[in-house]
Design a protein around this motif. Structure first.
Motif, mmCIF file in Angstrom:
data_model
loop_
_atom_site.group_PDB
_atom_site.id
_atom_site.type_symbol
_atom_site.label_atom_id
_atom_site.label_comp_id
_atom_site.label_asym_id
_atom_site.label_seq_id
_atom_site.Cartn_x
_atom_site.Cartn_y
_atom_site.Cartn_z
ATOM 1 N N ARG A 1 1.395 -5.222 4.161
ATOM 2 C CA ARG A 1 0.827 -5.865 4.827
ATOM 3 C C ARG A 1 0.097 -7.105 4.375
ATOM 4 O O ARG A 1 0.382 -7.559 3.399
ATOM 5 C CB ARG A 1 -0.662 -4.933 5.305
ATOM 6 N N VAL B 1 4.001 0.448 2.445
ATOM 7 C CA VAL B 1 3.769 -0.443 3.399
ATOM 8 C C VAL B 1 3.180 -1.637 2.926
ATOM 9 O O VAL B 1 2.206 -1.591 2.162
ATOM 10 C CB VAL B 1 2.546 0.361 4.410
ATOM 11 N N GLU C 1 0.863 -1.220 0.062
ATOM 12 C CA GLU C 1 0.016 -0.008 -0.109
ATOM 13 C C GLU C 1 0.918 1.200 -0.234
ATOM 14 O O GLU C 1 1.843 1.351 0.736
ATOM 15 C CB GLU C 1 -0.855 0.159 1.134
ATOM 16 N N GLU C 2 0.608 2.340 -0.917
ATOM 17 C CA GLU C 2 1.342 3.555 -0.859
ATOM 18 C C GLU C 2 0.537 4.368 0.061
ATOM 19 O O GLU C 2 -0.485 4.557 -0.103
ATOM 20 C CB GLU C 2 1.563 4.217 -2.345
ATOM 21 N N ARG C 3 1.506 5.231 0.940
ATOM 22 C CA ARG C 3 0.824 6.054 1.713
ATOM 23 C C ARG C 3 1.802 7.183 1.722
ATOM 24 O O ARG C 3 2.888 7.323 1.208
ATOM 25 C CB ARG C 3 0.954 5.517 3.226
ATOM 26 N N VAL C 4 1.160 8.444 2.322
ATOM 27 C CA VAL C 4 1.844 9.617 2.311
ATOM 28 C C VAL C 4 2.003 10.154 3.623
ATOM 29 O O VAL C 4 1.141 10.129 4.515
ATOM 30 C CB VAL C 4 1.137 10.712 1.421
ATOM 31 N N GLY C 5 3.437 10.751 3.838
ATOM 32 C CA GLY C 5 3.650 11.358 5.192
ATOM 33 C C GLY C 5 4.368 12.540 5.165
ATOM 34 O O GLY C 5 5.113 12.833 3.965
ATOM 35 N N ARG D 1 6.460 9.497 0.042
ATOM 36 C CA ARG D 1 5.752 8.431 -0.315
ATOM 37 C C ARG D 1 6.311 7.122 0.514
ATOM 38 O O ARG D 1 7.448 7.265 0.503
ATOM 39 C CB ARG D 1 5.868 7.938 -1.830
#
Length: 163
Positions: free
Chosen positions: A157, A155, A15-19, A152
């Motif tokens: 899982r 993650v 999963e691509e997440r942004v922080g 980017r």
């Protein structure tokens, strides 16, 4: 062993997440941009000095140094305005956005990259270091221009079996 790794890979989903981009990632991107700048700036100044005079224009600052600064600043402004970041930022998976998470306009980027960086540099770098302690990882140049630098993150899982 390869079969076990393949089975493990099949049982995970990326999963691509942004922080917010941390100080270290931002510093690494900036250092890469400085190295890229040095790759063209050193030969540029050498060629300038062979073809033209290179008078001092401000103390010990030579005309070729001013030209390099203006070209480098143009690189930072244009690449950030058009693509959301410099080559260094892209290599580090970073992107400059407005605080509304939209694409900042040219005036915002110009303000961030020129006025903001002059202020931060005049603070002897404290404005850059500020990003290490800020909750949204904003340097002073980001704060005054209402921008954020995001990263980017991929993650992994476990797969649930559902599509």
């Amino acid at each position: 062993m390869a079969t076990e790794e393949l089975m493990a890979a099949r049982s995970t989903v990326a999963e691509e997440r942004v922080g917010y981009a941390g100080f270290g990632a931002r510093l690494g991107a900036f250092v890469l941009d400085l190295l890229l700048t040095a790759l063209w700036a050193l030969p540029f100044r050498s060629l300038w000095r062979q073809a033209l005079s290179d008078p001092a224009v401000l103390g010990n600052v030579r005309a070729s140094g001013v030209a390099v600064l203006l070209i480098a600043w143009t690189y930072f402004v244009v690449t950030t305005a058009l693509t959301g970041g410099t080559l260094g930022k892209h290599a580090a998976g970073l992107r400059v956005v407005g605080t509304d998470l939209g694409r900042p306009g040219w005036v915002t980027i110009l303000f961030r990259e020129v006025v903001g960086r002059i202020i931060v540099t005049a603070s002897l770098g404290i404005g850059y270091l500020w990003a290490a302690f800020d909750p949204r990882k904003q340097g002073w140049h980001d704060r005054i221009a209402d921008t954020l630098v995001l990263r980017r993150v991929v993650v992994l899982r476990p797969a649930t079996g559902k599509k």
